[in-house]
Design a protein around this motif. Sequence first.
Motif, PDB file in Angstrom:
ATOM      1  N   ALA A   1       0.831  -1.210   0.000  1.00 23.83           N
ATOM      2  CA  ALA A   1       0.000   0.000   0.000  1.00 23.83           C
ATOM      3  C   ALA A   1       0.862   1.254   0.000  1.00 23.83           C
ATOM      4  CB  ALA A   1      -0.929  -0.004   1.211  1.00 23.83           C
ATOM      5  N   HIS A   2       1.936   1.240   0.771  1.00 24.81           N
ATOM      6  CA  HIS A   2       2.843   2.391   0.769  1.00 24.81           C
ATOM      7  C   HIS A   2       3.535   2.522  -0.585  1.00 24.81           C
ATOM      8  CE1 HIS A   2       2.555   3.725   4.911  1.00 24.81           C
ATOM      9  NE2 HIS A   2       2.654   2.476   5.338  1.00 24.81           N
ATOM     10  N   ARG A   3       3.910   1.381  -1.175  1.00 28.88           N
ATOM     11  CA  ARG A   3       4.651   1.399  -2.430  1.00 28.88           C
ATOM     12  C   ARG A   3       3.797   1.899  -3.592  1.00 28.88           C
ATOM     13  NH1 ARG A   3       5.841  -4.051  -3.341  1.00 28.88           N
ATOM     14  NH2 ARG A   3       7.112  -3.919  -1.454  1.00 28.88           N
ATOM     15  N   MET A   4       2.496   1.655  -3.520  1.00 29.12           N
ATOM     16  CA  MET A   4       1.651   1.992  -4.672  1.00 29.12           C
ATOM     17  C   MET A   4       1.452   3.491  -4.856  1.00 29.12           C
ATOM     18  SD  MET A   4      -1.692   3.031  -3.740  1.00 29.12           S
ATOM     19  CE  MET A   4      -2.780   2.931  -2.311  1.00 29.12           C
ATOM     20  N   THR A   5       1.925   4.309  -3.934  1.00 25.67           N
ATOM     21  CA  THR A   5       1.829   5.760  -4.121  1.00 25.67           C
ATOM     22  C   THR A   5       2.928   6.294  -5.035  1.00 25.67           C
ATOM     23  OG1 THR A   5       3.179   6.204  -2.149  1.00 25.67           O
ATOM     24  CG2 THR A   5       0.791   6.050  -1.834  1.00 25.67           C
ATOM     25  N   GLY A   6       3.811   5.406  -5.504  1.00 21.41           N
ATOM     26  CA  GLY A   6       4.936   5.841  -6.334  1.00 21.41           C
ATOM     27  C   GLY A   6       4.530   6.392  -7.680  1.00 21.41           C
ATOM     28  N   ASN A   7       3.552   5.772  -8.324  1.00 21.76           N
ATOM     29  CA  ASN A   7       3.045   6.264  -9.600  1.00 21.76           C
ATOM     30  C   ASN A   7       1.677   5.648  -9.862  1.00 21.76           C
ATOM     31  OD1 ASN A   7       3.465   3.655 -10.984  1.00 21.76           O
ATOM     32  ND2 ASN A   7       5.636   4.172 -10.726  1.00 21.76           N
ATOM     33  N   ARG A   8       1.011   6.132 -10.882  1.00 25.64           N
ATOM     34  CA  ARG A   8      -0.373   5.708 -11.105  1.00 25.64           C
ATOM     35  C   ARG A   8      -0.459   4.243 -11.521  1.00 25.64           C
ATOM     36  NH1 ARG A   8      -4.561   6.382 -15.198  1.00 25.64           N
ATOM     37  NH2 ARG A   8      -6.569   6.342 -14.089  1.00 25.64           N
ATOM     38  N   ALA A   9       0.536   3.754 -12.252  1.00 23.17           N
ATOM     39  CA  ALA A   9       0.512   2.350 -12.660  1.00 23.17           C
ATOM     40  C   ALA A   9       0.551   1.430 -11.441  1.00 23.17           C
ATOM     41  CB  ALA A   9       1.692   2.051 -13.582  1.00 23.17           C
ATOM     42  N   SER A  10       1.378   1.768 -10.464  1.00 25.59           N
ATOM     43  CA  SER A  10       1.449   0.940  -9.257  1.00 25.59           C
ATOM     44  C   SER A  10       0.158   1.037  -8.459  1.00 25.59           C
ATOM     45  CB  SER A  10       2.647   1.357  -8.397  1.00 25.59           C
ATOM     46  OG  SER A  10       2.540   2.709  -7.994  1.00 25.59           O
ATOM     47  N   TYR A  11      -0.478   2.212  -8.484  1.00 29.02           N
ATOM     48  CA  TYR A  11      -1.759   2.389  -7.797  1.00 29.02           C
ATOM     49  C   TYR A  11      -2.817   1.470  -8.419  1.00 29.02           C
ATOM     50  CZ  TYR A  11      -5.931   4.782  -5.973  1.00 29.02           C
ATOM     51  OH  TYR A  11      -7.128   5.074  -5.358  1.00 29.02           O
ATOM     52  N   ILE A  12      -2.907   1.494  -9.746  1.00 24.04           N
ATOM     53  CA  ILE A  12      -3.889   0.660 -10.445  1.00 24.04           C
ATOM     54  C   ILE A  12      -3.595  -0.817 -10.213  1.00 24.04           C
ATOM     55  CG2 ILE A  12      -4.802   0.023 -12.709  1.00 24.04           C
ATOM     56  CD1 ILE A  12      -5.699   2.770 -11.775  1.00 24.04           C
TER      57      ILE A  12
ATOM     58  N   GLU B   1      10.416  -1.869 -12.966  1.00 21.77           N
ATOM     59  CA  GLU B   1      10.798  -1.376 -14.290  1.00 21.77           C
ATOM     60  C   GLU B   1       9.631  -0.753 -15.053  1.00 21.77           C
ATOM     61  OE1 GLU B   1      11.629  -4.158 -12.954  1.00 21.77           O
ATOM     62  OE2 GLU B   1      13.734  -4.647 -13.298  1.00 21.77           O
ATOM     63  N   TRP B   2       8.437  -0.772 -14.492  1.00 21.76           N
ATOM     64  CA  TRP B   2       7.279  -0.200 -15.169  1.00 21.76           C
ATOM     65  C   TRP B   2       7.283   1.330 -15.144  1.00 21.76           C
ATOM     66  CZ3 TRP B   2       2.324  -3.331 -13.519  1.00 21.76           C
ATOM     67  CH2 TRP B   2       2.481  -4.671 -13.901  1.00 21.76           C
ATOM     68  N   LYS B   3       8.208   1.905 -14.441  1.00 23.03           N
ATOM     69  CA  LYS B   3       8.215   3.356 -14.308  1.00 23.03           C
ATOM     70  C   LYS B   3       8.461   4.034 -15.654  1.00 23.03           C
ATOM     71  CE  LYS B   3       9.647   3.548  -9.473  1.00 23.03           C
ATOM     72  NZ  LYS B   3      10.691   3.982  -8.526  1.00 23.03           N
ATOM     73  N   GLY B   4       7.970   5.260 -15.784  1.00 21.72           N
ATOM     74  CA  GLY B   4       8.088   6.015 -17.025  1.00 21.72           C
ATOM     75  C   GLY B   4       6.707   6.234 -17.613  1.00 21.72           C
ATOM     76  N   GLU B   5       6.485   7.407 -18.184  1.00 20.14           N
ATOM     77  CA  GLU B   5       5.138   7.782 -18.611  1.00 20.14           C
ATOM     78  C   GLU B   5       4.551   6.811 -19.625  1.00 20.14           C
ATOM     79  OE1 GLU B   5       2.791  11.578 -20.628  1.00 20.14           O
ATOM     80  OE2 GLU B   5       4.901  11.755 -20.044  1.00 20.14           O
ATOM     81  N   ARG B   6       5.305   6.476 -20.681  1.00 18.70           N
ATOM     82  CA  ARG B   6       4.769   5.592 -21.719  1.00 18.70           C
ATOM     83  C   ARG B   6       4.545   4.192 -21.170  1.00 18.70           C
ATOM     84  NH1 ARG B   6       8.107   5.889 -27.130  1.00 18.70           N
ATOM     85  NH2 ARG B   6       6.238   4.793 -27.880  1.00 18.70           N
ATOM     86  N   MET B   7       5.468   3.748 -20.323  1.00 22.39           N
ATOM     87  CA  MET B   7       5.333   2.420 -19.740  1.00 22.39           C
ATOM     88  C   MET B   7       4.121   2.356 -18.814  1.00 22.39           C
ATOM     89  SD  MET B   7       6.808  -0.424 -20.011  1.00 22.39           S
ATOM     90  CE  MET B   7       6.513  -2.021 -19.260  1.00 22.39           C
TER      91      MET B   7
END
Length: 344
Positions: free
Chosen positions: A273-284, A295-301
């Motif tokens: 739950a704490h980790r998912m605040t890193g970016n929207r993909a992790s939240y979803i 490695e999913w980080k990055g806008e296009r990814m």
Amino acid sequence: MNVEKIRIRRECCRLLEKTRMQKSLTKQCDEQLLLDGCQKVMESEAASQFQYLEADVQKRLIETPELLEYVLGLLQIGSSPARVGTLLGQTEAEELLLYNKERVADILMDQGVAGEHLLVYLKYYQDLELSLEQKSLLRNGLHNYFSLQKTCGESLLAENREIFYSKVVAGKMLNALSDYDGCLSDIVHSHEIFEALDEILRIGGNRQRIDDENFRQIKEQPGTIKDFLQWADRFFTDEEKPSFMEFLLSNHSLVYDLRRLKDKVANGMDKEAHRMTGNRASYIAFFYNNEFIEEWKGERMEELMIYAITHKKKAFLSLLKEKKELFFRYLFTPSCFKESFMTG
């Protein structure tokens, strides 16, 4: 030849010259009223300030002796001619004369009160001792209100003046709503709605905006949302809160996401739950029960992953997990975006 009339006219011209008042007043005002008015100005300690009032304001004062005396008192106390003129443009003489002169002067000399809202402040806030922060919020709140409202006018101010120096109304939180009037009406009739909005702002660092769908959901279940938000406020760190609130609002599933979040944490997924605040993909990914890969980080990814998760592209997600190195080798090649590649 009327000797007395000539004498009055000559005396008026002399006094106008001495006080530097507008000479056009000789053609616009009754000469006896003008003479009496000029004499009052000359006798006043504010004579040097009177000249800076606009010509139409000077004319109005000459023609209303009681108002002239009142305004000379304001100028003598220290009110600026510009602010006095602005206030006179917002009110009738009969209304202004009802207010305590010293209190009016205090408001005119307070630069925290916007010129465009002098009369509103005088009507609804003159009896309050507001802090500098509250005055700044009120300035913005009134600006928002009169810029965005369409039908309410001053009707909400009389009994709900406090909300206009709240951060909910004074910030930009409500500015994108299509029915601003309806929103404010709902807020003043439901303290729970206001509290839920206030929680969103506080957790998000006072910079969140809501849209129509957000407000619809808040209006339907304000107490539930407020309670969940208070729990989330205790759970997340100060660094995590703004991004969490951004993702929560953008996902448009307030109660569902908040309830699922609390349940998942209760079941031991607090680290995730704490980790998912890193970016929207992790939240979803968190709410769709998918593992988030760093490695999913990055806008296009992130856009690609969000699409795959929300559209339940199971084969694609399985390939990503099992053949991660192969996937990233061919990432964003043309074949990666063919419909057949992500069909699952």
